[in-house]
Motif scaffolding. Structure first.
Motif, PDB file in Angstrom:
ATOM      1  N   THR A  12     -39.953  30.846  -4.869  1.00  0.00           N
ATOM      2  CA  THR A  12     -39.712  29.928  -4.156  1.00  0.00           C
ATOM      3  C   THR A  12     -38.256  28.993  -2.957  1.00  0.00           C
ATOM      4  O   THR A  12     -38.214  29.297  -2.122  1.00  0.00           O
ATOM      5  CB  THR A  12     -39.640  28.356  -4.692  1.00  0.00           C
ATOM      6  OG1 THR A  12     -41.097  28.225  -5.813  1.00  0.00           O
ATOM      7  CG2 THR A  12     -39.781  27.010  -4.328  1.00  0.00           C
ATOM      8  N   THR A  15     -39.036  31.257   0.054  1.00  0.00           N
ATOM      9  CA  THR A  15     -40.017  31.163   0.965  1.00  0.00           C
ATOM     10  C   THR A  15     -38.947  29.784   1.749  1.00  0.00           C
ATOM     11  O   THR A  15     -39.166  29.631   3.049  1.00  0.00           O
ATOM     12  CB  THR A  15     -41.069  30.194   0.224  1.00  0.00           C
ATOM     13  OG1 THR A  15     -41.751  32.004  -0.934  1.00  0.00           O
ATOM     14  CG2 THR A  15     -41.836  30.213   1.477  1.00  0.00           C
ATOM     15  N   GLN A  99     -40.338  22.095  -6.115  1.00  0.00           N
ATOM     16  CA  GLN A  99     -41.573  23.545  -5.846  1.00  0.00           C
ATOM     17  C   GLN A  99     -41.831  24.620  -6.819  1.00  0.00           C
ATOM     18  O   GLN A  99     -42.659  24.833  -6.919  1.00  0.00           O
ATOM     19  CB  GLN A  99     -41.335  24.702  -3.901  1.00  0.00           C
ATOM     20  CG  GLN A  99     -41.670  23.634  -3.311  1.00  0.00           C
ATOM     21  CD  GLN A  99     -41.618  24.178  -1.724  1.00  0.00           C
ATOM     22  OE1 GLN A  99     -41.936  24.762  -1.438  1.00  0.00           O
ATOM     23  NE2 GLN A  99     -40.562  23.502  -0.831  1.00  0.00           N
ATOM     24  N   ALA A 100     -40.605  24.759  -7.103  1.00  0.00           N
ATOM     25  CA  ALA A 100     -40.390  26.000  -8.211  1.00  0.00           C
ATOM     26  C   ALA A 100     -41.091  25.114  -9.800  1.00  0.00           C
ATOM     27  O   ALA A 100     -42.261  25.909 -10.369  1.00  0.00           O
ATOM     28  CB  ALA A 100     -39.090  26.290  -8.763  1.00  0.00           C
ATOM     29  N   LYS A 103     -45.097  25.279  -9.437  1.00  0.00           N
ATOM     30  CA  LYS A 103     -45.302  25.888  -9.561  1.00  0.00           C
ATOM     31  C   LYS A 103     -45.593  26.386 -11.085  1.00  0.00           C
ATOM     32  O   LYS A 103     -46.615  26.327 -11.374  1.00  0.00           O
ATOM     33  CB  LYS A 103     -44.716  27.364  -9.166  1.00  0.00           C
ATOM     34  CG  LYS A 103     -44.895  27.319  -8.153  1.00  0.00           C
ATOM     35  CD  LYS A 103     -44.549  28.939  -6.976  1.00  0.00           C
ATOM     36  CE  LYS A 103     -44.905  28.579  -5.421  1.00  0.00           C
ATOM     37  NZ  LYS A 103     -44.296  29.882  -5.340  1.00  0.00           N
TER      38      LYS A 103
END
Length: 160
Positions: A12, A15, A99-100, A103
């Motif tokens: 993440t 990205t 975001q991590a 996931k």
């Protein structure tokens, strides 16, 4: 430290950085381990984790890198590490960790994060002082771009 906790933060970070830096090339440096008591480069955004796992993620960079990244993210040249620059670096940490964690939740891990705490100064050291953490090592993932180096510093362990 289990690799399935770390990979989402590494992936993440790569990205999100590539995205917020306008598609700039981002290279991953060699990973290494460090004790959790460590000096920071000048600007550090710290996010705490609690739940199935405990620990923290630290985004560490120099003032110069922080200014360049904040300038790029705001599409204007920032000349001092002011409130806008601080808020921007905090938001970068927020974007990456959110975001991590999403996931990790999809993989079945359940935990919460603290809002980013931003530290800025020279000759600072961040140390874990609670009794159990001195044995926790942090995995450092350097991410290098034309804007400078940001070290993603992950220290996570399963709750005992």
């Amino acid at each position: 430290m289990r690799v399935e906790y770390i990979n989402p933060f590494v992936e993440t970070s790569y990205t999100v950085l590539k995205e917020v830096l306008g598609g700039a090339e981002v290279k991953r440096g060699d990973l290494y381990l460090k004790s959790t008591a460590m000096p920071v480069m000048g600007v550090a955004a710290l996010v705490g984790l609690a739940g199935d796992v405990e620990g923290r993620v630290l985004f560490d960079m120099t003032f110069e890198t922080a200014l360049k990244v904040a300038s790029r993210m705001n599409e204007e040249t920032l000349t001092e590490f002011d409130d806008l620059a601080k808020a921007t670096i905090s938001e970068l940490a927020n974007l990456i960790t959110a975001q991590a964690v999403t996931k990790l939740h999809e993989l079945g891990f359940k935990f919460d994060l603290t809002p980013p705490a931003l530290f800025a100064g020279e000759k600072m050291e961040i140390a874990a002082l609670s009794g159990n953490e001195e044995n926790v090592e942090a995995l450092i993932v350097p991410l290098i771009s034309e804007y400078g180096k940001i070290e993603v510093n992950v220290a996570i362990r399963e709750r005992m």
